[in-house]
Design an enzyme around this catalytic site. Structure first.
Site, mmCIF file in Angstrom:
data_model
loop_
_atom_site.group_PDB
_atom_site.id
_atom_site.type_symbol
_atom_site.label_atom_id
_atom_site.label_comp_id
_atom_site.label_asym_id
_atom_site.label_seq_id
_atom_site.Cartn_x
_atom_site.Cartn_y
_atom_site.Cartn_z
ATOM 1 N N TYR A 110 0.748 -1.192 0.024
ATOM 2 C CA TYR A 110 0.072 -0.161 -0.157
ATOM 3 C C TYR A 110 0.750 1.404 0.173
ATOM 4 O O TYR A 110 1.965 1.434 0.830
ATOM 5 C CB TYR A 110 -0.793 -0.118 1.218
ATOM 6 C CG TYR A 110 -1.652 1.203 1.400
ATOM 7 C CD1 TYR A 110 -2.921 1.466 0.838
ATOM 8 C CD2 TYR A 110 -0.981 2.381 2.025
ATOM 9 C CE1 TYR A 110 -3.471 2.561 0.890
ATOM 10 C CE2 TYR A 110 -1.645 3.627 2.139
ATOM 11 C CZ TYR A 110 -2.781 3.666 1.473
ATOM 12 O OH TYR A 110 -3.358 4.866 1.541
ATOM 13 N N GLU A 129 -3.620 7.751 -3.987
ATOM 14 C CA GLU A 129 -3.409 6.092 -3.178
ATOM 15 C C GLU A 129 -3.276 5.119 -4.298
ATOM 16 O O GLU A 129 -3.959 5.182 -5.161
ATOM 17 C CB GLU A 129 -4.865 5.805 -2.383
ATOM 18 C CG GLU A 129 -4.702 4.796 -1.257
ATOM 19 C CD GLU A 129 -5.985 4.592 -0.616
ATOM 20 O OE1 GLU A 129 -6.164 5.072 0.545
ATOM 21 O OE2 GLU A 129 -6.869 3.834 -1.294
#
Ligand code: GDP
Ligand code: MN
Length: 392
Positions: free
Chosen positions: A105, A193
């Protein structure tokens, strides 16, 4: 403003980030044609992904692989039209399926507490980061970019090391992290993101594999207040998914944010609107919205604002709080009278107007039998009582 994965990927690509090529398709025939082009170019499989502005598409069945054009058409026809968290899928992204070795991530956000852009990374990628934050907060690593110097290479390297990356993937990671920061700055984004940022195996013709870091998913939220500086980004607004109330508020130039309570608020000025909401809560009520009609609001704006408030079926009382500066109290009062004459639903209302032309406003409102209040406390207290009375 949230933008679709495909558009977010375009913005990442513009900053030089490694994003595998993709095509957007709206019919299963288009999915088959896109799949064919990737398979012909050497892809073993293609990935087909629902383009909707919500996370967790994978879990919901909106991300699937296919090995042939026919299979892609079949998968495409199943994903197109699918309902994901209340949104109908109208388009999909098609690309060569990556051979994933590991998922990470990586995200950039504006951290209000430190007033900096913060980069967050985790070796527990792929899954929703909120879930990681709840179950294993220690698995999320952070660095704050310097407001003047940006995200420095040593900071990005420390972040990469913290999630277990080593050379030769550390240098590309640094470039990607700095690219996320650059994407934030270049577009006035609130959030950029990449989940998963993946190590993928790429096979050469002789079967040998090399590992590479690529951005397999992208999510970007743009700061609405920054959009005026980026007219090109307006094209990324997805009208299919925009809430009609939000679209109408934007058209009227009203700042409107829907909330979960029962007391509709119409206020001028963002600060006063926040204070009004605080007082509603203080007296035991729940605001149904934040609404700032702006300075110098005219009759039409007031009528429009009233429609926005009444469009929410949970609203059972309305609190109007206007401090007349440039805004003229009598204009607002006539707007309210006009709006009430036209509105389709009768909802109790309390009005407080002070400042410019307040006396005239009070006269108009009294003649029209409106419930008024002299102070903000009184107005909030009355609105809460009206709401509770209506709920009984
Ligand atoms: P999200 O669920 O909305 O976040 O959608 P993602 O794009 O992140 O996809 C969800 C998951 O599908 C990823 O975490 C991967 O595990 C998987 N996935 C996505 N793209 C590919 C791909 O190209 N190849 C493979 N094998 N899996 C993929
Ligand atoms: Mn994802």
């Amino acid at each position: 403003m949230k933008i679709q994965e495909a558009d977010a990927k375009s913005l990442l690509l513009a900053q030089g980030l490694p994003v595998p090529p993709w095509k957007v398709a709206r019919t299963s025939a288009e999915v088959a044609a896109a799949a064919m082009s990737f398979l012909d170019a050497g892809a073993g499989k293609v990935v087909i992904k629902a383009q909707v502005l919500v996370g967790g598409r994978g879990k919901a069945g909106g991300v699937k692989l296919a090995g042939s054009a026919d299979e892609a058409a079949d998968v495409g026809s199943r994903i197109l039209g699918m309902d994901i968290k209340g949104i109908t899928v109208r388009k999909v992204l098609v690309g060569a399926a990556a051979e994933i070795v590991k998922e990470y991530y990586l995200g950039a956000i504006i951290d209000r507490a430190s007033r900096c852009i913060v980069l967050m990374a985790s070796a527990e990628g792929g899954v929703e980061i909120e879930e990681v934050a709840r179950q294993n907060p220690g698995a999320i690593h952070r660095v704050s970019a310097d407001p003047l110097l940006g995200l420095l290479a040593f900071q990005a390297r420390a972040l990469g090391l913290a999630i277990g990356l080593r050379d030769p993937l550390l240098t590309p990671f640094v470039e990607i992290a700095q690219g996320l920061y650059a994407t934030m700055k270049a577009n006035d984004a609130d959030l950029v993101e990449v989940n998963p940022l993946a190590i993928v195996a790429e096979r050469a013709a002789d079967g040998s594999a090399t590992q590479r870091l690529v951005c397999l998913d992208a999510k970007i939220t743009l700061d609405d207040s920054g959009l005026a500086r980026h007219p090109n980004l307006e094209a990324y607004r997805d009208l299919d998914e925009e809430d009609p109330t939000d679209a109408e508020a934007r058209r009227l130039g009203i700042n409107f944010i829907h909330l979960d309570g029962t007391i509709g608020c119409m206020v001028n000025g963002a600060g006063l609107a926040m204070t009004t909401m605080d007082l509603v809560k203080h007296y035991g009520g729940e605001p149904a919205n934040f609404l700032d009609v702006g300075g110098g609001a005219r009759r039409e704006t007031v009528c429009g604002a009233m429609e926005l408030i009444l469009a929410d079926p949970h609203v059972n009382a309305i609190l109007v709080n206007i401090f007349g500066g440039i805004t003229r109290g009598d204009e607002v009062a006539s707007g309210l009278i006009e709006a009430r004459a036209e509105q389709k639903r009768e909802v109790p209302m309390v009005v407080r107007i002070v400042g410019t032309n307040a006396v005239e406003a009070a006269r108009l409102l009294t003649e029209a039998n409106f419930e008024t209040a002299a102070s903000l406390d009184e107005a909030a207290e009355k609105a809460v009582a009206l709401s509770k009375g209506a709920a009984r």
